[in-house]
Design a protein around this motif. Structure first.
Motif, PDB file in Angstrom:
ATOM      1  N   LEU A 157       0.838  -1.201   0.000  1.00 48.05           N
ATOM      2  CA  LEU A 157       0.000   0.000   0.000  1.00 48.05           C
ATOM      3  C   LEU A 157       0.872   1.250   0.000  1.00 48.05           C
ATOM      4  O   LEU A 157       0.604   2.207  -0.737  1.00 48.05           O
ATOM      5  CB  LEU A 157      -0.925  -0.003   1.229  1.00 48.05           C
ATOM      6  N   ALA A 158       1.940   1.227   0.790  1.00 48.68           N
ATOM      7  CA  ALA A 158       2.863   2.365   0.836  1.00 48.68           C
ATOM      8  C   ALA A 158       3.519   2.563  -0.533  1.00 48.68           C
ATOM      9  O   ALA A 158       3.682   3.703  -1.000  1.00 48.68           O
ATOM     10  CB  ALA A 158       3.925   2.137   1.906  1.00 48.68           C
ATOM     11  N   ALA A 159       3.852   1.458  -1.184  1.00 52.29           N
ATOM     12  CA  ALA A 159       4.460   1.540  -2.516  1.00 52.29           C
ATOM     13  C   ALA A 159       3.477   2.153  -3.513  1.00 52.29           C
ATOM     14  O   ALA A 159       3.844   2.990  -4.345  1.00 52.29           O
ATOM     15  CB  ALA A 159       4.895   0.151  -2.983  1.00 52.29           C
ATOM     16  N   MET A 160       2.221   1.745  -3.416  1.00 56.02           N
ATOM     17  CA  MET A 160       1.196   2.285  -4.322  1.00 56.02           C
ATOM     18  C   MET A 160       1.051   3.791  -4.114  1.00 56.02           C
ATOM     19  O   MET A 160       1.001   4.556  -5.077  1.00 56.02           O
ATOM     20  CB  MET A 160      -0.131   1.576  -4.080  1.00 56.02           C
ATOM     21  N   ASN A 161       0.996   4.184  -2.846  1.00 56.74           N
ATOM     22  CA  ASN A 161       0.851   5.616  -2.553  1.00 56.74           C
ATOM     23  C   ASN A 161       2.075   6.408  -3.016  1.00 56.74           C
ATOM     24  O   ASN A 161       1.952   7.553  -3.430  1.00 56.74           O
ATOM     25  CB  ASN A 161       0.590   5.828  -1.062  1.00 56.74           C
ATOM     26  N   ALA A 162       3.240   5.770  -2.957  1.00 59.45           N
ATOM     27  CA  ALA A 162       4.468   6.449  -3.384  1.00 59.45           C
ATOM     28  C   ALA A 162       4.485   6.667  -4.898  1.00 59.45           C
ATOM     29  O   ALA A 162       5.157   7.570  -5.395  1.00 59.45           O
ATOM     30  CB  ALA A 162       5.688   5.636  -2.952  1.00 59.45           C
TER      31      ALA A 162
ATOM     32  N   PRO B  96      -6.821  12.125  -2.899  1.00 61.69           N
ATOM     33  CA  PRO B  96      -5.472  11.560  -3.042  1.00 61.69           C
ATOM     34  C   PRO B  96      -5.487  10.379  -4.022  1.00 61.69           C
ATOM     35  O   PRO B  96      -5.313   9.229  -3.634  1.00 61.69           O
ATOM     36  CB  PRO B  96      -5.124  11.117  -1.617  1.00 61.69           C
ATOM     37  N   TRP B  97      -5.723  10.664  -5.287  1.00 64.59           N
ATOM     38  CA  TRP B  97      -5.834   9.625  -6.309  1.00 64.59           C
ATOM     39  C   TRP B  97      -4.565   8.795  -6.381  1.00 64.59           C
ATOM     40  O   TRP B  97      -3.458   9.353  -6.415  1.00 64.59           O
ATOM     41  CB  TRP B  97      -6.104  10.255  -7.679  1.00 64.59           C
ATOM     42  N   ALA B  98      -4.706   7.503  -6.380  1.00 70.09           N
ATOM     43  CA  ALA B  98      -3.557   6.613  -6.561  1.00 70.09           C
ATOM     44  C   ALA B  98      -4.000   5.434  -7.410  1.00 70.09           C
ATOM     45  O   ALA B  98      -5.035   4.812  -7.142  1.00 70.09           O
ATOM     46  CB  ALA B  98      -3.032   6.134  -5.213  1.00 70.09           C
ATOM     47  N   PHE B  99      -3.237   5.169  -8.455  1.00 66.77           N
ATOM     48  CA  PHE B  99      -3.578   4.117  -9.414  1.00 66.77           C
ATOM     49  C   PHE B  99      -2.534   3.012  -9.310  1.00 66.77           C
ATOM     50  O   PHE B  99      -1.339   3.291  -9.240  1.00 66.77           O
ATOM     51  CB  PHE B  99      -3.628   4.698 -10.830  1.00 66.77           C
ATOM     52  N   GLY B 100      -2.990   1.786  -9.274  1.00 69.51           N
ATOM     53  CA  GLY B 100      -2.048   0.670  -9.143  1.00 69.51           C
ATOM     54  C   GLY B 100      -2.269  -0.377 -10.222  1.00 69.51           C
ATOM     55  O   GLY B 100      -3.409  -0.771 -10.481  1.00 69.51           O
ATOM     56  N   VAL B 101      -1.165  -0.797 -10.854  1.00 73.85           N
ATOM     57  CA  VAL B 101      -1.246  -1.910 -11.803  1.00 73.85           C
ATOM     58  C   VAL B 101      -0.946  -3.178 -11.016  1.00 73.85           C
ATOM     59  O   VAL B 101       0.143  -3.312 -10.453  1.00 73.85           O
ATOM     60  CB  VAL B 101      -0.217  -1.763 -12.942  1.00 73.85           C
TER      61      VAL B 101
END
Lengths: 195, 297
Positions: A157-162, B96-101
């Motif tokens: 989760l921290a990596a995603m936010n980073a 705080p938009w955050a996108f994850g692959v």
């Protein structure tokens, strides 16, 4: 015109022909690159025209009946370049649907797949399960197996936010193309008054 | 209870009742009691933006526990830039938009409350250009913008009102579902956090949303993509790609069986073809997308 002038002109024409040939080869290569990722079969969902250009007013090359299979070549705006049995031309994208049906997948769940199990767990009865199948999910497709092995991962989760970027970073990124901010109204005005 | 576990617990309560409400035809029942409507309205004020964001963080941690991020940092940054640019055109640009692959071959994209959006590498690899990616992300941004998930959780907070309506409306089905939900929550109130995670493991996050909300996310998604300067047909194209996936493809079966069919989604979107056509000549951005994807291992 002297013989020298004539042969010079012929030479120029030859060179031009060669350049045109090389450009064609390059263009075909590009086309092949596109083909490599988009070899899809689509089906017309109504009677429609295969047109010479991506334009409603372009001449019709072929009248296609509904349920005609075509091979996708390229998409461009509202239009799709396709190959029919005899011709290559353009069809409105909205006149095409996937050639693969999803009935098999639906049938599988109706006979008691993972989701119906969840519904039972939530206290839903059989009728409710059928109802739920016509509804949609907030999170979908993550396999039951993956979820079963889940444990909260704070490090991930921290990596995603980073990896998140700022609005101004995104704006700079848009300018590279450039992508222009455009005023577009929601046709149903769902967001009116909240902007 | 640590914050993540706390939010998972809240979500657990919420999803169980949200699902019950959905099954019990919540909309019809509301019409039968003004008092209940008032209670619902009051209850719906309870979830603040801060809570919404924290819920999203909690669920995201669980999702990532199940399916970790793809290791390509350039890809992650690229998807965040496309997504943030699209989200900047929404009515909630400052979340705080955050996108994850996520590194799974399944074909997925989904949004969580508060601006967390996931897309699978399996889906990305099927796309042809940035406009298609923007369309997919815009659909998810639209879910967050319209608070579709938050509203489902909010409706769950009215569980007391719901049961009152059920009784006054003499709805046998709702009463039965409500009883089931009580049994469920009381059994979890002891070792709540641990059981909440267990509940997640059992797939309770697969909460049903109304079909109409998916169509709304498609329509608004196309609008957001066009506002961001992309050809809105990118979303149409992405749905058309979905329409051609075979059910035996990894991870597609569940998606297909729990969604409006891609063909139905296309038919709904066609109602707004006039809007789509107006911006169809905007950017597709093939090169930048191809360059990023070519480097993905």
């Amino acid at each position: 015109m002297t013989t020298d002038q004539l042969s010079h002109k012929l030479g120029v024409i030859k060179r031009i022909k060669r350049i045109i040939f090389l450009i064609s080869v390059a263009a075909i290569s590009t086309q092949l690159t596109q083909l490599s990722y988009a070899q899809e079969i689509l089906t017309t969902n109504r009677a429609t025209d295969l047109r010479a250009e991506a334009d409603d007013n372009a001449p019709s090359l072929q009248a296609l009946s509904a349920q005609t299979n075509v091979t996708l070549i390229q998409r461009k705006g509202a239009w799709t370049k396709v190959k029919s049995d005899t011709q290559t031309g353009w069809i409105k994208m909205m006149h095409l649907r996937g050639a693969v049906t999803v009935e098999a997948a639906s049938a599988q769940t109706k006979s008691g797949g993972f989701l119906s199990g969840v519904n039972r767990f939530l206290g839903g009865n059989q009728a409710n399960n059928q109802r739920a199948q016509s509804a949609t999910l907030g999170i979908r497709g993550l396999s039951p197996e993956e979820l079963k092995t889940a444990a909260p991962d704070a490090k991930q989760l921290a990596a995603m936010n980073a990896n998140a970027v700022s609005k101004s970073d995104a704006e700079r990124f848009a300018k590279e193309i450039p992508l222009f901010k455009t005023s577009v109204a929601d046709p149903l005005n769902a967001d009116r008054g909240s902007r | 209870m640590n914050p993540i576990k706390q939010y998972l617990f809240i979500l657990l309560l919420a999803t169980s009742t949200a699902a019950s409400a959905q099954f019990g035809n919540f909309g019809d029942l509301l019409k039968k009691g003004l008092d209940a409507t008032k209670k619902v309205t009051e209850a719906s004020k309870d979830i603040t933006e801060g809570e919404e964001i924290n819920m999203g963080e909690g669920i995201a941690a669980m999702i990532l526990g199940a399916s970790p991020l793809h290791e390509d940092k350039n890809l992650q940054r690229y998807v965040n830039r496309v997504g943030r640019w699209v989200a900047s055109q929404s009515t909630r640009p400052d979340l705080p938009w955050a996108f994850g692959v996520i590194d799974t071959p399944t074909v997925n994209a989904f949004a969580l409350p508060g601006g967390k959006v996931f897309v699978s590498i399996g889906l990305l690899k099927r796309l042809n250009n940035e406009a298609e990616l923007a369309g997919v992300l815009a659909h998810e941004v639209a879910h967050v913008m319209q608070k579709h998930q938050v509203k489902a959780i909010q409706s769950a907070r009215t569980s007391g009102a719901l049961q009152g309506v059920a009784q006054s409306a003499a709805s046998e089905r709702i009463a039965r579902t409500g009883a089931g939900q009580n049994a469920l929550t009381s059994s979890l109130s002891n070792a709540a956090a641990g059981e909440a995670i267990e509940f997640v493991k059992n797939g309770a996050f697969l909460r049903p949303l109304d079909k109409a909300l998916e169509y709304e996310a498609d329509r608004i998604g196309a609008v957001l993509a066009a506002r961001a300067g992309y050809d809105p047909y990118g979303l149409v194209s992405a749905i058309q790609i979905l329409s051609n996936l075979r059910s035996e493809d990894a991870g597609v079966s569940l998606l297909m069986s729990t969604h409006p069919t891609p063909n139905d989604r296309l038919t709904e979107l066609e109602k707004f073809a006039a809007t789509l056509d107006k911006y169809a000549s905007q950017q597709q951005v093939e090169d930048r997308f191809a360059k990023i994807m070519a480097a993905v291992k």
